[in-house]
Enzyme design. Structure first.
Site, PDB file in Angstrom:
ATOM      1  N   HIS A 115       0.821  -1.209   0.000  1.00 35.12           N
ATOM      2  CA  HIS A 115       0.000   0.000   0.000  1.00 35.12           C
ATOM      3  C   HIS A 115       0.855   1.259   0.000  1.00 35.12           C
ATOM      4  CE1 HIS A 115      -3.060  -2.861   0.867  1.00 35.12           C
ATOM      5  NE2 HIS A 115      -2.619  -3.121   2.081  1.00 35.12           N
ATOM      6  N   HIS A 150      -6.875  -4.903  -1.050  1.00 29.85           N
ATOM      7  CA  HIS A 150      -6.090  -6.127  -0.901  1.00 29.85           C
ATOM      8  C   HIS A 150      -6.341  -7.112  -2.019  1.00 29.85           C
ATOM      9  CE1 HIS A 150      -6.189  -4.466   3.182  1.00 29.85           C
ATOM     10  NE2 HIS A 150      -4.973  -4.941   3.250  1.00 29.85           N
TER      11      HIS A 150
END
Ligand SMILES: Nc1ncnc2c1ncn2[C@@H]1O[C@H](COP(=O)(O)OP(=O)(O)O)[C@@H](O)[C@H]1O
Ligand SMILES: Nc1ncnc2c1ncn2[C@@H]1O[C@H](COP(=O)(O)OP(=O)(O)O)[C@@H](O)[C@H]1O
Ligand SMILES: [Mg+2]
Ligand SMILES: [Mg+2]
Ligand SMILES: [Mg+2]
Ligand SMILES: [Mg+2]
Lengths: 193, 330, 330, 193
Positions: free
Chosen positions: C56, C218
């Site tokens: 991320h 995700h």
């Protein structure tokens, strides 16, 4: 060629460029950055709009306006090159009606402008390789022969290795692909035929 | 083509409207595709204008602001801007001390900026031009249009911007820009091709197990294709190519730049390899920058730029700057 | 799989080595996958620890530094960090005023941070936790693990970091973090799936003419699949979903965040649509941020976060900060 | 089960998890984040290494070490859940040799730890849906029946809508996919059979 015929030529270019935009973009994707079709489509659409309602007294007025508009709207390499070519032709044709010989001289002036600005030699795999044989053919045998010669010149760029413009970065890998600018030059001469 | 756009024919102007909304501190003209710093022209300061095709964001519009560019011209995607826009930008930033054009070496950019500079001359604005040609993947300029301008553009813009902020002369600002360019080399590797809105499909097809080596930032294929390699090998290939063309002197500013589609995680991993290699070659890394600065739309890939800096370049690199894409000290 | 990596099993530690090389001002421990601000622990200051799965970036490691996080734990790609690492980070930043854990609401993150907090308690370190759950795409918490933590995490980290820098108490720092979270809503749309190094292929297959709506960060599929739509429609969909769940109050901080594979050009275009829509809904945009802040590897897509801020939140958002990913005023 | 057999069980889990890692990842890609296989592979590789040369006096020592290592090395949801389960089992088996009944109680304690930590109910489409029927079958009919029951429980998660963990975000779209955690639980019981 009179003023109306000059307008008709430019309109014909706009139409054929629009129809062939995807082909030009495909060719430019292979050895360039894939924008040649979009560039010319945008440019000639602007030219079409600019000529509408534009008061032209001479053939040169039409071509000069075309060149100036291309310079203002296209960008990239082809914008200044084609723009300068049309401006040079316009400068050479300051009368309402011009002879075939005068037009031949003007086409040659257009070629000279491209060569001066871009510095390309024949064989460098650029628009010069279509424009040059087209001017020679025009002078000897007129517009149809010019169109055929431009087309042939464009096709012959396939075997060349690029030495100018974006395709030159590819080195050997530029061989085997037809030059997009030479191809659009063939469209310009086809519209004249 | 999967993109957040409305109309493939109207991407740049609409994106500039978003830039305007996000950055009220900039003067954005979506119509003429210009981004100008709010307080331009700054009296007595050299005005700095850059620009080029869009699709390389944050270059150039994201580097407009105090300490860097006074204006940027955003051409259509991958298409250099037109002389009218460059002239408008030049006029907007002329504070009486002349204007510097920072031009990446592509035929289109060179021709359009040249025309604009000529027109600006008619207005009695003195224009100097720094041509950026740092991409060492392009080898022989008698066979090509010359080396391309890529990552070093960021360093040239930052360093000249800082010097101009100190009210240096146009001659000096241009000179340091040229020095930065001379001392910089770049090399890029791509894993996928970029898709322009106009073309709607990737610029080239690249098999799953191959990469393009020595690629540019306009979707054009690279110098050669090679089998996909580990990050360590990619780093070696980039470092070797650059140091061969630009042998080390001084302290390096190293920019590991993402081309748009490569995650930061991978860029840092690749930077780790580059840093280790440079150390083993006795190149001292003085400053570094890892991230997306000169992109090629959604292309997965990275470029490495090494600038062998001197003290003056380092000082100006460290100077304060306030732009959307680079901010420091303010 | 086309990635700049050496070994799919060793990506995070190697990327952290690159982060260490690029940021000598941070203390990076690639072994334990920790990033700690160099001067930690800061005596008398609440220490702030966040973390989560990697992939991320710049979240979280890129937000470590004065004015924001004291430490970040980088788990494996898309896998929350282990209690040992979180405990080590907590110890490293405890300056005697307690430690705040900023935890994104995922089962794995919650459980691992809980375990670490318990262990820290054994060390007599006071730990408070702010749970971030801003993703309004997840609707009903009796049917789910609750709303996910996404874009608002950046705002929570920035605002708590600024308040901690002023030596506020752990209670107050935690409280403002919770306020920011309560006042924030996010919604994401993806055009492609992310490819993790471990899986080697995209997390889901998405036809060329479809998009995933209400997607997480995700690689999991979204709430629903919808036909690909113009940017204006995507903006409307995001704005509607957020304002329905979190009706406007005060002045908004708006984050238009790229998920990794989407060019900045498109993000700005999309932001233009968002800004216009918010204006038509009488939402006052006080601050904005456009770019890649909470990514999902190479996923093409974007998330919108709206935080209905009050004066205190705005003040802390504007405060100086010096991290690799966000820098202002220093 | 004695200490050696406890070690053998853990080794067998490590081996089967390695062999099935890709399947677990595929299942987790469909309704999660695609890391379950990698998580357990990494975790049990670490367990294998931790147990090597580790002096275990009781069955509990082996299982507690296994649990602690999983907690330290896995992360995600499954790390704390499986880690706590093995730690709870270890706590319940503080002797060098344990009876089937004792092991049955320990497996139940493991299940309780998972439920306490994760808060999942049967039918929420989690590892609980394999673990629960496996414990019941173990007590009634021993390890083989437990393995079969776990397998069946895992398969039956396919029709369920997830209410816990990452798959719950998908709502209705989680139906039709087998839960990765329930599937790995079936592997744990298969290794015991
Ligand atoms: N120096 C040059 N002289 C003549 N023609 C050139 C030169 N450089 C490029 N061209 C022509 O321009 C064409 C490319 O035009 P275009 O794609 O519109 O611009 P760009 O390369 O900037 O994207 C080439 O195919 C070539 O024919
Ligand atoms: N609250 C919970 N209770 C029990 N099991 C859970 C819970 N949440 C998730 N799980 C199990 O964990 C599995 C996912 O594990 P893993 O993929 O390793 O972690 P993560 O979801 O963090 O990526 C799910 O398939 C499910 O069986
Ligand atoms: Mg082109
Ligand atoms: Mg172009
Ligand atoms: Mg995970
Ligand atoms: Mg998972």
């Amino acid at each position: 060629m009179n003023v109306e015929q000059a307008r008709a030529w430019i309109t014909a270019i706009a139409t054929t460029v629009e129809a062939e935009a995807e082909t030009l973009t495909r060719l430019d994707s292979a050895i360039g950055d894939g924008d040649h079709g979009a560039n010319l489509k945008r440019g000639f659409a602007a030219v079409r709009a600019a000529l509408e309602g534009f008061e032209a007294h001479t053939v040169g007025d039409v071509l000069t306006k075309t060149g100036a508009t291309l310079i203002s709207k296209v960008g990239g390499a082809s914008g200044p090159l084609y723009g300068s070519a049309f401006r040079a032709m316009g400068k050479a044709l300051a009368s309402p009606d011009v002879t075939t010989e005068q037009l031949g001289d003007a086409l040659d002036a257009g070629l000279a402008a491209i060569r001066k600005l871009g510095g390309a030699q024949p064989g460098d795999k650029t628009m010069v390789d279509a424009w040059l044989p087209a001017v020679a053919a025009y002078r000897k045998k007129g517009p149809r022969a010019a169109a055929a010669a431009a087309e042939e010149g464009a096709k012959a760029t396939t075997e060349l290795r690029a030495r100018k413009g974006r395709a030159s970065y590819l080195g050997e890998r530029s061989i085997g692909h037809q030059d997009p600018g030479a191809t659009s030059t063939a469209l310009i001469f086809r519209a004249l035929a | 083509m999967k993109k957040f756009i409305n109309d493939p024919g109207d991407v740049v102007a609409q994106a500039l409207r978003g830039l305007a909304a996000a950055h009220p501190e900039l003067r954005v003209d979506p119509e003429n595709q210009l981004v100008v710093r709010a307080d331009a022209p700054v009296r007595g300061k050299v005005g700095i204008v850059s620009g080029g095709g869009s699709g390389h964001e944050p270059l150039h519009g994201g580097f407009v602001g105090p300490g860097m560019l006074d204006a940027a011209c955003a051409g259509e995607v991958f298409t250099s801007p037109v002389p009218d826009a460059i002239l408008a930008a030049t006029r907007a930033v002329d504070g009486g001390a002349g204007v510097l054009h920072i031009v990446k070496n592509y035929t289109g950019d060179v021709l359009n900026f040249e025309m604009a500079a000529e027109l600006a001359g008619d207005d009695d604005i003195t224009v100097e031009t720094v041509l950026v040609d740092d991409d060492v993947a392009v080898q022989d300029s008698t066979w090509t249009a010359g080396r391309r301008g890529t990552g070093a553009t960021v360093i040239v813009e930052k360093v000249t911007g800082a010097l101009a902020e100190e009210r240096a002369s146009l001659k000096d600002v241009a000179a340091i820009g040229r020095t930065v360019n001379e001392r910089s080399g770049s090399f890029a590797v791509a894993l996928t091709a970029a898709t322009t809105p106009a073309a709607g499909r990737p610029g080239f097809d690249l098999p799953d197990d191959e990469m393009e080596v020595g690629v540019g930032i306009h979707g054009e294929p690279g110098r050669r294709r090679a089998p996909l390699a580990p990050a360590a090998d990619v780093a070696a290939l980039m470092v070797d190519a650059i140091l061969e063309a630009k042998p080390a002197t001084g302290t390096a500013i190293v920019l590991l730049n993402g081309l748009g589609g490569t995650p930061l995680l991978e860029l840092y991993l690749l930077y780790g390899e580059v840093a280790a290699l440079l150390e083993s070659r006795d190149v001292r890394i003085g400053r570094s920058l890892v991230g997306n600065y000169v992109t090629s739309l959604d292309m997965a890939g990275a470029s490495l730029t090494i600038c062998h800096a001197d003290d003056e370049i380092l000082r100006l690199w460290d100077a304060w700057v306030r732009t959307p894409g680079l901010r420091r000290g303010v």
